[in-house]
Each structure stands twice: as C-alpha cells, then as structure tokens.
Design an enzyme around this catalytic site. Sequence first.
Site, PDB file in Angstrom:
ATOM      1  N   GLU A  28       0.843  -1.205   0.000  1.00 43.98           N
ATOM      2  CA  GLU A  28       0.000   0.000   0.000  1.00 43.98           C
ATOM      3  C   GLU A  28       0.876   1.253   0.000  1.00 43.98           C
ATOM      4  OE1 GLU A  28      -2.599   1.491  -0.397  1.00 43.98           O
ATOM      5  OE2 GLU A  28      -4.355   0.234  -0.045  1.00 43.98           O
ATOM      6  N   ASP A  60     -10.247   0.744  -3.809  1.00 39.55           N
ATOM      7  CA  ASP A  60      -9.170   0.902  -2.825  1.00 39.55           C
ATOM      8  C   ASP A  60      -8.587   2.307  -2.949  1.00 39.55           C
ATOM      9  OD1 ASP A  60      -6.999   0.355  -1.014  1.00 39.55           O
ATOM     10  OD2 ASP A  60      -7.157  -1.756  -1.500  1.00 39.55           O
TER      11      ASP A  60
END
Length: 296
Positions: free
Chosen positions: A18, A199
Amino acid sequence: MAATAPRSVCPVGATLGEGPLWLARDAALWFVDIKGKRVHRFDPDQGMLKSWPAPSQPGWILPIADGGLMVGLQSGLHRFDPATGTFDPHLAPEPHLPGNRLNDATVAPDGQLWFGSMDDAENAATGRIYRLARGQAQAAAAIDPVVITNGPAFAPDGRTLYHVDTLGGRIHAFAVDDDGAPGASRLFATIDPADGHPDGPTVDSEGCLWIGLFGGGAVRRYSPAGELMETVRFPVANVTKIAFGGDDLRTAYATTARKGLDECQLAAQPLAGDLFAFRVDAPGLPVQPIRINHPG
C-alpha cells in the site's frame, strides 16, 4: 492513448502492499507492507529494494516540508528516519480506538495532511477522515464514519476532495470550502462488488481519478465528472493503489497484495504482492510535502 500493460518491477511479495509514493528528491518509489509491518524503498534505476521493520502496521509514508518523512502507523503519526530506522511518535489521533489503524493519506495542494482510519477487523464503522491543522488532528465532520476509509484524494485545484468507502463500494466527491473543510457532497461513482472493492485513489494532472480494485485485478480511471474512461488489467487480483513517478511522472507504480488469497489462488498468481509499473499518457502531479503546522 491507452496505458501500457503492467509488469512486475520489484518481486517483493507483500502481504498488503500500500501507500506508494514517488519521492523526486531521491528518484525512488516508497511504499509499505501493512500486514508485513515493513517500509520499502525501491530504486528503479538500480533495481534495488531496501526495507525497514515498522513497530506496528504502517498504512502510508509521505514527505515533510522540513525534509523528513511521516509514516501513518496503527498507533498514529510517526516521524521516520531512514538513516537510523527509528520511528518517533508525533500524534495519536485515536487513542480511544485501539482496534483501529491508519490506512491511507494524501497531502492537499496547500500542504495540509489528510489521512483516514479504519477498523482493523473490518467490521465496525469506526473509520474517520482527519486533517492535520495547527499540529492537531481534526475530524472531517462532513464525512460519515465507515468501516474502511481510503484516500482521500484532491483535484489539482484543491477544490474537490474524493473519499472512498471501500466496503460500501462508493466514491464520494466533496466540495472544499474556502476554509479548506469538505462541504457539500455528491456520489461520484459506485463499484459493483463483482468488479472488486474500490481501494486507494490517485488524481492525475488532467484531474482524472485512478482507483485500485482490490479483488478486481485492475485499476480504473474516471473523468472529473465520474465517467469511466479506462481500465488497466493486472495479472493479480488485489491492486491497492498507484503513484505516478519517473522524471516525467508518466510511470504509474502500483502496489498489490497477497492478503485473502488461498493456496490455489497464490499458485495461479505468482506475482501477487509485487510492485508493478505501467506507462500512461497523462502525467501525475508532484507530491506536496506536509506542512505540519498548517493553519487549517
């Protein structure tokens, strides 16, 4: 012009990659592995990866105006020193919610840090969006709590804020008031669960919004009006977020994840968790450093 096909550029095998960040000052791509509790730095010219262990789950890493780096850990904001590998506590926004963790963040065009939290168990709607003003974390009252926040992200002029409700499958656009706070909102886009979960969001220089699709094996590009313009397919299911890098900011780096994949899926997706890259026509925007004492 359509984007090129994504390719793995760093075989890191992250459990939950991430927070990609292109840091122009050292020509490198920084990112984190949340569940692996690692901060990574990838040098594309040398093809080298350097990693540091984090004391708790890191959600993102961003530059500070004084030349330092800020990392959003489960326990709050920390200054990170790559030379020593130390994480110094700066601010704990949710000491009353030990089951939460920080998940995603961005820096507004004016240098103000915005970041979100989420329920680490992915059950309770305890995730909020905050902005760092006058050295304190202020909750954005206009944005309702959700289970998993992603983003936010800003339009190039700073007048629109995008917030992702990941489990709800919705992306909202908020008008930013003159004082920098989000005001009136509209539903920007809805993602069918069959297409994955929205996301991390990123905005390019044309004001278009790029969204990673966790479980959807792709990233999507939307116009400022919410029209789907392009879909870039990946050879892995979980694409979390992109960041624009390289000298021309036209290389899109994408973090991916192995989280949630069973043995058969991992065998079919040997590149899951790697760092990918692809080329795009419209460049991204330079990342603004955080002004910690922004007047807000």
